[in-house]
Design a protein around this motif. Structure first.
Motif, PDB file in Angstrom:
ATOM      1  N   VAL A   1       0.866  -1.181   0.000  1.00  0.00           N
ATOM      2  CA  VAL A   1       0.000   0.000   0.000  1.00  0.00           C
ATOM      3  C   VAL A   1       0.906   1.235   0.000  1.00  0.00           C
ATOM      4  O   VAL A   1       1.780   1.360   0.863  1.00  0.00           O
ATOM      5  CB  VAL A   1      -0.944   0.014   1.221  1.00  0.00           C
TER       6      VAL A   1
ATOM      7  N   ASN B   1      -7.522   3.159  -3.970  1.00  0.00           N
ATOM      8  CA  ASN B   1      -8.401   3.296  -2.815  1.00  0.00           C
ATOM      9  C   ASN B   1      -8.818   4.745  -2.571  1.00  0.00           C
ATOM     10  O   ASN B   1      -9.938   5.010  -2.124  1.00  0.00           O
ATOM     11  CB  ASN B   1      -7.719   2.745  -1.563  1.00  0.00           C
TER      12      ASN B   1
ATOM     13  N   GLU C   1      -3.188   0.006  -3.721  1.00  0.00           N
ATOM     14  CA  GLU C   1      -2.843  -1.249  -3.054  1.00  0.00           C
ATOM     15  C   GLU C   1      -2.581  -2.295  -4.121  1.00  0.00           C
ATOM     16  O   GLU C   1      -3.439  -2.567  -4.981  1.00  0.00           O
ATOM     17  CB  GLU C   1      -3.987  -1.702  -2.140  1.00  0.00           C
TER      18      GLU C   1
END
Length: 777
Positions: free
Chosen positions: A24, A76, A91
């Motif tokens: 991430v 995200n 991610e």
């Protein structure tokens, strides 16, 4: 997912970054196409393909600039920043490879094939995972860039594939290594690669830690810059790098390629460069090798200027720069003529000998200008160390080549005109004999392989035109003198000085004192008076100083009284320069008994010498006064012995030496006098005193006498003749062997004189003495 399950997905090329599955990370996106790809991804399922550029500097990559294997990631979050860029949180999901690029004008779009992990031996993967975890824990302690929370998170990951990807994302790897890990589908193989990489990184970090400790111990309280430099040196030493000299060595090698060197010197330089590369920079030998390489690369080995062999051009240059000095000019023109015919002549070795100020050094410079060669000068005055000529051995601290090689470096060519100034001023002591070291330099048969202690390689001096200067030949060792072609510059005559003053010196001084050509005129009679009574020298330095004084006085007159022109006559000269400094001899006003006029040759040119003899009752004591040298005293003794042996023929009482004390005196007693050429003058004055026969006032004489009355040749006839002419003498008695020197006397002087060559004293007396009490002749 199966390999046949192709997907169409937007592409986001990354610069200097690789995203692994499970990773991430925040990304800042600024390129228009990349922003379009992000927006396209957000409109669909938020999935985007992240692949690294092969070259991060490329602003607008094409398909060949992008790695084929990358990661599919989910966007995200996306936030637009004030500067127009987009900050996104992505991610990594899984590996994939590009199968096809789909053309799109506004964004990147690709067709991808997901890549599944390959599992061969689960037990081996587990063992490798544990080993890698142990190494990662140790790495985190040394690195200090990985937090304890990160280590704890990694420890909780059981899946070997995901574990490998997360570890790869946290350790410092090269882009090529990261891409290699990303492209490795076999999990065990991927773990082994990471294990090897992290082990190497641990060694590097451990070394960094040691280096930091070492540098910290070696420093006390120094500036930050010094600390950083020391740390850099220590790092390079531990890593075995080239002591920070890579750029320096590259520059030296490029210079070596550009420089035209003989094959043997090329090999020596390459060998020394390899040594320099291996020796630590802190070593004392490093600077020694570097200096040696610099000398080999800066010396001229094959660079040569083309001679201007035009004899007329050379003659014009020499005549423009110097008046007179015909012998030297003739020798240079001969050299050019022979070189033009043979095209393979070795450089001559000339030695210009003469008093100070006659133009020896400036003549050598004019020779260089005449033949279009570079000019270099070294002074040998006071040199007493052999190493000054031959150089020092490289084992000594501060070693450097000798003056010859240093001069060749300044010359920048292998065929300059090389002036060895004041070669007669060299001396020797416990450090060696520099004149012996000069033997090889000045030998035309040896100097093509001249050896310098510093270079340790032979150097060719055969094309150099050496010109040496000296004031006195007597102090030059015979072996050295034998290697040179001696050209004597005895000094300038009064007539030559007059022309030099008019053509060169006055023009130069007018310019230096801010006067224009028409503002100052010095009449010829004033110049002659200035030469005669204000200077006494063989050269023209004193004459130039007196002319400078006249120019300064004239400048003051022009500025203060606003006169536009100053004319200097002989009468005005005393007002300008003050009382005369010197006096020049004049002939006797009447015939004298016991006084004869001799001709002398001094460092300042010629002069007349009056020799007086007086008799007194006594016991034959011979007294000599006038600060006479040993040679002159011996001449008086020889004349005295000759008269005693020929007393009867000369009509002198045989026992005169028992009845009279004889006193011979040469006026100007404070001035040292020496030389054999006053022999016949002393004999004539003695005989005149003993016989009572007067000496002709218009006769001047020069010559050496033997015990048998023979007259031997002397030197400096030209200068002696000029002094006689200046003094008003009309008849000169000279040795018969000196008749060959009459050609050197200017015609204007020779026309007003009568020369009587003699080979015996009887002939001298015949012309010099009158009969007793006969004044009519």
């Amino acid at each position: 997912m199966t390999e046949s399950n192709f997907l169409h997905i937007p592409l986001l090329p990354l610069r200097g970054l690789i995203v692994f599955p499970g990773m991430v990370i925040h990304l800042d996106v600024g390129r228009e196409k990349s922003i379009e790809s992000l927006e396209k991804a957000m409109m669909n399922d938020q999935h985007i393909f992240l692949s690294a550029q092969k070259e991060s500097a490329i602003e607008d990559p094409e398909k060949e600039d992008i790695q084929v294997v990358g990661s599919v990631a989910k966007v995200n979050q996306m936030l637009k920043l004030p500067n127009g860029t987009m900050r996104v949180l992505v991610e990594g999901l899984y590996r994939a490879e590009i199968k096809k690029f789909i053309n799109a004008e506004k964004q990147f779009f690709v067709e991808i094939n997901p890549l599944e992990d390959s599992h061969q031996k689960p037990t081996e993967e587990d063992a490798l995972r544990r080993a890698l975890l142990e190494q990662f824990e140790h790495y985190s302690k040394v690195s200090k860039k990985i937090t304890k929370d990160t280590v704890a998170t990694v420890m909780d990951i059981e899946d070997p594939s995901r574990f490998a990807d997360i570890v790869a994302s946290h350790i410092a790897l090269k882009m090529s290594d990261k891409q290699d890990v990303l492209e490795t589908r076999d999990v065990a193989k991927r773990l082994r690669k990471l294990l090897e990489i992290i082990s190497n990184e641990q060694e590097v970090l451990e070394l960094e830690r040691k280096i930091g400790q070492r540098v910290k111990k070696s420093m006390e309280e120094t500036q930050k810059e010094y600390y950083l430099r020391e740390q850099m040196k220590a790092i390079q030493k531990e890593l075995g790098e080239k002591d920070g000299r890579t750029g320096e060595l590259q520059a030296l090698r490029e210079k070596l390629e550009e420089k035209a060197l003989p094959e043997r010197i090329q090999e020596v330089v390459e060998k020394e460069l390899n040594r320099y590369e291996r020796v630590p920079q802190s070593s004392a030998e490093s600077s020694v090798i570097r200096n040696y390489i610099d000398w080999l690369l800066t010396l001229p080995w094959q660079e040569e200027t083309e001679d201007n062999l035009n004899i007329h051009h050379a003659e014009n240059v020499l005549n423009a720069d110097h008046y007179g000095l015909e012998k030297v000019k003739e020798r240079v023109l001969e050299y050019l003529a022979v070189q033009q015919l043979t095209n393979s002549l070795k450089g001559p070795i000339l030695c210009l000998v003469g008093p100070p100020g006659v133009g020896k050094t400036s003549l050598a410079r004019s020779v260089a200008r005449a033949i279009d060669r570079h000019f270099v000068r070294i002074s040998l005055g006071g040199v007493r160390d052999e190493a000054e000529i031959r150089g020092h051995r490289r084992t000594y601290v501060g070693a450097m080549p000798g003056r010859i090689i240093q001069g060749m470096k300044k010359a920048e060519t292998i065929n300059p005109v090389f002036l060895l100034d004041e070669i007669d001023k060299m001396s020797n002591d416990f450090r060696g004999d520099p004149s012996s070291a000069m033997l090889e330099v000045l030998d035309p048969e040896q100097n093509n392989t001249y050896s310098d202690h510093y270079l340790e390689e032979t150097y060719d001096l055969s094309k150099v035109m050496f010109v040496a200067t000296a004031n006195n030949l007597a102090t030059i060792p015979r072996p050295l003198l034998d290697r040179m072609e001696v050209i004597s510059i005895a000094g300038y005559t009064e007539l030559e000085k007059l022309n030099i003053a008019k053509q060169h010196l006055l023009t130069k001084q007018l310019k230096e004192n801010g006067l224009k050509k028409g503002q100052l005129q010095i009449r010829d009679e004033a110049l002659i008076k200035l030469i005669r009574v204000y200077t006494r020298e063989a050269g023209v330095r004193g004459l130039e100083r007196q002319l400078a004084a006249v120019c300064r006085k004239a400048a003051k007159i022009i500025v203060s009284s606003e006169k536009q022109r100053v004319v200097v006559t002989a009468k005005q000269l005393e007002t300008i320069l003050g009382k005369p400094i010197f006096r020049y001899g004049l002939m006797e006003s009447e015939n004298q008994i016991g006084a004869a006029t001799g001709l002398a040759y001094t460092a300042a040119g010629g002069d007349i010498l009056s020799i007086e003899v007086s008799l007194a009752k006594g016991k034959g004591k011979l007294t000599l006064t006038g600060k006479l040298g040993d040679v002159m005293k011996e001449s008086a003794q020889a004349a005295f012995s000759y008269i005693r042996s020929r007393a009867a023929e000369l009509k002198i009482e045989p026992d005169f030496h028992e009845k009279f004390d004889i006193h011979i005196h040469v006026p100007e007693g404070a001035t040292p006098k020496d030389g054999p050429s006053a022999g016949i003058t002393m004999a004539t004055a003695l005989i005149s005193a003993l016989t009572g026969r007067p000496v002709r006032k218009e006769v001047g004489m020069t010559g050496e006498i033997t015990l048998r009355g023979r007259v031997l040749p002397i030197g400096g006839l030209k200068e002696k003749t000029l002094s006689a002419h200046r003094a008003g003498i009309t008849t000169i008695i000279m040795p018969a062997d000196n008749k060959k020197d009459l050609d050197d006397i200017p015609d204007s002087v020779r026309e007003g004189l009568t020369f009587i060559p003699v080979d015996h004293l009887d002939t001298v007396l015949e012309y010099a003495l009158l009969e007793e009490n006969d004044e009519s002749k």
